[in-house]
Design an enzyme around this catalytic site. Structure first.
Site, short mmCIF file in Angstrom:
data_model
loop_
_atom_site.label_atom_id
_atom_site.label_comp_id
_atom_site.label_asym_id
_atom_site.label_seq_id
_atom_site.Cartn_x
_atom_site.Cartn_y
_atom_site.Cartn_z
CG ASP A 132 -18.71 -52.48 -14.86
OD1 ASP A 132 -18.38 -53.62 -15.21
OD2 ASP A 132 -19.12 -51.63 -15.66
CE1 TYR A 178 -3.17 -50.46 -9.22
CE2 TYR A 178 -2.88 -52.08 -7.48
CZ TYR A 178 -3.59 -51.03 -8.04
OH TYR A 178 -4.71 -50.55 -7.39
CE LYS A 230 -15.59 -51.76 -18.15
NZ LYS A 230 -17.00 -51.75 -17.75
CG ASP A 235 -5.30 -52.88 -4.56
OD1 ASP A 235 -5.36 -53.29 -3.39
OD2 ASP A 235 -4.85 -51.75 -4.85
#
Ligand code: NAI
Length: 341
Positions: free
Chosen positions: A209, A123, A175, A233
């Site tokens: 995930d 972002y 991740k 987010d």
């Protein structure tokens, strides 16, 4: 002690919901004086900049700001006025608590706080096209910016928040198994920070995930979650969904000295001007502000009144299945103060 707060009514449903929030805080006796300033479309319509200097100066001076949702006009010159505001004041932490308001949904008694890094990651908006042959947009490329400095300050913030609010555990979500440099750095820094709090706060890390699945299967495993910008987010919308949707989702943007409190939802142009918007999310944002001011008792009274009106279900707005106007909903909350007295 009375606090002066910069109030930005905002666009769309913003002026209607901020007016009711101000009225509720006044009825609750919150020691707040408001300094009203415009930003966004409302400012442009009055011939000012999207982010007028006066508004910025007021926030700088007062340090507390309650902000209605802002619309970024198309062709404004930047992606989002909210992002511009965060950048201007270096509001690096976005805190979004998710707490059950109405029992009887999928889960009761959810109480999870997401601490999202607000300035880095994908972002940061470092992206471009690469042209090939006749196609100027054959490839699009984006940079995930993660810095040691940014990771350190957000992880420290999350642990400090946990200590200050009597929380037990911080989960760092990442991740790093795939994005070994960027997410790996975030994880590495987070593990270092966690060592300083090992005696007081439990720490774990999880892959994003798997976290998404576990949040749906068994959200009670989570307490405070700290994560980078985009994951934060997405996961904070997921946790909002666990407690009844964006209608009850407040957020705080935090910098070194400045905090901007808001509702997570936008300016809802589809219902603007109809008097049916739900003011709850902004009201809960204002409660977070009162907590921070040391006015926990007043904030608690407002939350209790809001919960009782929502749980009663008789005088609620249409997004909550009722027919009440924004003003009638606010009246019912104010009347519920009397029931507490
Ligand atoms: P939105 O959140 O404004 O609306 C999504 C849906 O939720 C709409 O159907 C709307 O009617 C409903 N909704 C939202 N808040 C509600 C409330 N308090 N009561 C009842 N229903 C409510 O999202 P959308 O349509 O994507 O964005 C509209 C504008 O808001 C855009 O210009 C966007 O840039 C801006 N925006 C501003 C934000 C902020 O200032 N923090 C955050 C998100 C969007």
């Amino acid at each position: 002690m009375t606090h002066t707060v910069t109030l930005i009514p905002g666009d769309g449903i913003g002026p209607a919901i901020t007016a009711e929030v101000v009225r509720i805080l006044e009825a609750a006796g919150a020691p707040v004086e408001w300094e009203r300033h415009e930003a966004g479309l409302a400012a442009v319509e009055q011939g000012h900049d999207l982010l007028p200097q006066e508004t910025l100066d007021s926030i700088e001076r007062n340090r507390y700001c309650l902000k209605g949702p802002l619309t970024t006009p198309i062709g404004a010159g930047f992606r989002s006025i909210n992002v511009a505001l965060r950048k201007h004041f270096d509001l690096y932490a976005n805190v979004r608590p998710a707490e059950t308001m109405v029992p009887g949904g999928r889960y009761d008694d959810i109480d999870i706080v997401i601490v999202r890094e607000n300035t880095e990651g994908l972002y940061a908006g470092i992206e471009h096209y690469i042209g090939m042959r006749q196609d100027p947009r054959a490839v699009a490329e984006s940079v995930m910016l993660i810095t040691r400095y940014g990771s350190d300050r957000i992880c420290r913030y999350a642990f400090e928040y946990a200590v200050e609010h009597g929380r037990k555990k911080v989960t760092l979500v990442h991740k790093a198994n795939i994005l070994k440099c960027t997410q790996g750095l975030f994880l590495e820094v987070g593990r270092e920070v966690a060592k300083n709090y090992a005696d007081v706060i439990e720490f774990e890390d999880r892959i994003v995930d798997a976290t998404a699945m576990q949040l749906v299967l068994d959200p009670y495993q989570f307490d405070v979650i700290v994560t980078e910008n985009m994951f934060g987010d997405i996961l904070s919308d997921l946790t909002a969904g666990l407690v009844g949707g964006l209608g009850f989702a407040p957020g705080v943007n935090i910098g070194k000295d400045i905090t901007i409190y808001e509702a997570v939802h936008g300016s809802a142009p589809d219902i603007a001007g109809r008097g049916i918007a739900n003011p709850s999310a902004l009201l809960l944002g204002a409660c977070l502000m009162l907590d921070q001011m040391g006015q926990r008792e007043t904030a608690g009274r407002i939350r209790t009144a809001l919960k009782s009106v929502v749980r009663d279900g008789q005088v609620v707005t249409s997004d909550l299945g009722g027919t009440a106007s924004t003003t009638a909903f606010a009246d019912a909350i104010i009347e519920a103060f009397d029931a507490q007295a």
